[in-house]
Design a protein around this motif. Structure first.
Motif, PDB file in Angstrom:
ATOM      1  N   SER A 122      46.929  -8.209  12.691  1.00 13.60           N
ATOM      2  CA  SER A 122      46.005  -9.148  12.049  1.00 13.60           C
ATOM      3  C   SER A 122      46.621  -9.748  10.787  1.00 13.60           C
ATOM      4  CB  SER A 122      44.688  -8.450  11.697  1.00 13.60           C
ATOM      5  OG  SER A 122      44.862  -7.502  10.656  1.00 13.60           O
ATOM      6  N   TYR A 123      47.422  -8.954  10.083  1.00 18.72           N
ATOM      7  CA  TYR A 123      48.057  -9.471   8.869  1.00 18.72           C
ATOM      8  C   TYR A 123      48.984 -10.634   9.191  1.00 18.72           C
ATOM      9  CZ  TYR A 123      51.299  -9.791   4.962  1.00 18.72           C
ATOM     10  OH  TYR A 123      52.089 -10.264   3.945  1.00 18.72           O
TER      11      TYR A 123
ATOM     12  N   ILE B 151      46.745 -13.635   9.928  1.00 16.83           N
ATOM     13  CA  ILE B 151      45.905 -14.144   8.843  1.00 16.83           C
ATOM     14  C   ILE B 151      46.722 -14.850   7.773  1.00 16.83           C
ATOM     15  CG2 ILE B 151      44.420 -13.450   6.916  1.00 16.83           C
ATOM     16  CD1 ILE B 151      43.426 -11.156   8.758  1.00 16.83           C
TER      17      ILE B 151
ATOM     18  N   TRP C 248      41.327 -12.352  11.671  1.00 11.32           N
ATOM     19  CA  TRP C 248      40.225 -11.629  11.023  1.00 11.32           C
ATOM     20  C   TRP C 248      39.407 -10.841  12.043  1.00 11.32           C
ATOM     21  CZ3 TRP C 248      40.047 -10.492   6.177  1.00 11.32           C
ATOM     22  CH2 TRP C 248      40.643 -11.326   5.223  1.00 11.32           C
TER      23      TRP C 248
ATOM     24  N   LEU D 175      41.338  -7.791  12.898  1.00  7.76           N
ATOM     25  CA  LEU D 175      41.271  -6.844  11.779  1.00  7.76           C
ATOM     26  C   LEU D 175      39.969  -6.052  11.815  1.00  7.76           C
ATOM     27  CD1 LEU D 175      42.344  -5.701   9.098  1.00  7.76           C
ATOM     28  CD2 LEU D 175      41.283  -7.651   7.935  1.00  7.76           C
ATOM     29  N   VAL D 176      38.850  -6.756  12.009  1.00  6.69           N
ATOM     30  CA  VAL D 176      37.541  -6.083  12.070  1.00  6.69           C
ATOM     31  C   VAL D 176      37.514  -5.102  13.242  1.00  6.69           C
ATOM     32  CG1 VAL D 176      35.077  -6.433  12.486  1.00  6.69           C
ATOM     33  CG2 VAL D 176      36.305  -7.951  10.924  1.00  6.69           C
TER      34      VAL D 176
END
Length: 263
Positions: free
Chosen positions: A124-125, A128, A246, A249-250
């Motif tokens: 995710s990083y 994002i 995002w 990530l969640v």
């Protein structure tokens, strides 16, 4: 839950068709949490779903000349070897009960899902973060050993948790081999397809396969990749990538909490 699962399967394909990666990292959570498939079996199913969907998705890129064949071989061969070694030796070597941490028993399924969740957070990083200046990375010559190492890492990830590793492949192809982004996406899809399908073939005979269910999930994911490919002509995938990051990530944080705190 099944309706939600099949809807999520379409999302897997849309992501692969739109941004060339990311969708495969959703496959195992969809199979485990929405279809209640055993974790290890889910990694096997994921290899088939991701491999078949990516193969279909790579066809349009191949027709447009957006696949670098030599690069796919150069990057892919170490990956295939790593997939074979991981599916045959590393995964079977993980015991059913790994360890106890306080009152929490860490099983193989929990270990794989926690590792998967951490990988989702890492992925995710990369999705994002904003498009930073990459002048330093772009001016350095490609290091052959480093690229082979990337191929091995991708192969281990593919073999261990059934994710295609597009979020690792695309940056390597763009930054190290200087491929244009569309060529990187097309080449990534073919590498993911070959790695995943060969990895699945290594698992045949070791796990029971519900072909009717597996083909149904694959069909919905394939529909999704056609939708994603169409949307890619209308929407800039770079704009959607952070939003999808995002979401991943969640999901990763949710899996970590579910597999540790809520166990």
């Amino acid at each position: 839950m099944e309706i939600t699962g099949y809807s999520a399967s379409i999302l897997i394909g849309i992501s692969l068709g739109l941004i060339g990666g990311g969708g495969s990292i959703l496959t195992v959570p969809v199979l485990v949490y929405l279809f209640s498939v055993d974790t290890v079996l889910a990694t096997t199913y994921s290899l088939f779903v991701v491999g078949s969907t990516s193969l279909v998705g790579s066809a349009s890129y191949f027709k447009k000349g957006f696949i670098a064949g030599k690069t796919a071989l150069f990057f892919g061969i170490p990956s295939i070897i790593a997939v074979f070694l991981t599916r045959h030796y590393i995964l079977p070597a993980i015991p059913e009960h790994v360890m106890n941490v306080g009152d929490l028993g860490i099983s193989r399924s929990v270990l794989l899902m926690v590792f998967f969740a951490l990988l989702m957070v890492f992925a995710s990083y990369s999705m994002i973060r904003k498009g930073r200046e990459k002048s330093d990375a772009m001016t350095k010559p490609a290091n052959t050993a480093w690229i082979i190492g990337q191929g091995v890492i991708v192969g281990m990830v593919t073999g261990l948790i059934g994710a295609g590793g597009g979020f690792l492949i695309i940056p390597a192809l763009v930054n190290l081999l200087k491929l244009p982004i569309k060529t990187a996406i097309g080449t990534s899809l073919i590498i993911i397809a070959v790695n995943s399908l060969i990895g699945f073939s290594f698992s045949l005979g070791h796990y029971p396969i519900d072909w009717q269910f597996l083909l149904a999930v694959t069909l919905f994911a394939t529909v999704g990749i056609f939708i994603g490919a169409y949307l890619s002509t209308k929407i800039d995938g770079k704009k959607l990538k952070p939003a999808f990051g995002w979401f991943v990530l969640v999901m990763g944080i949710y899996i970590l909490i579910k597999e540790t705190i809520l166990k």
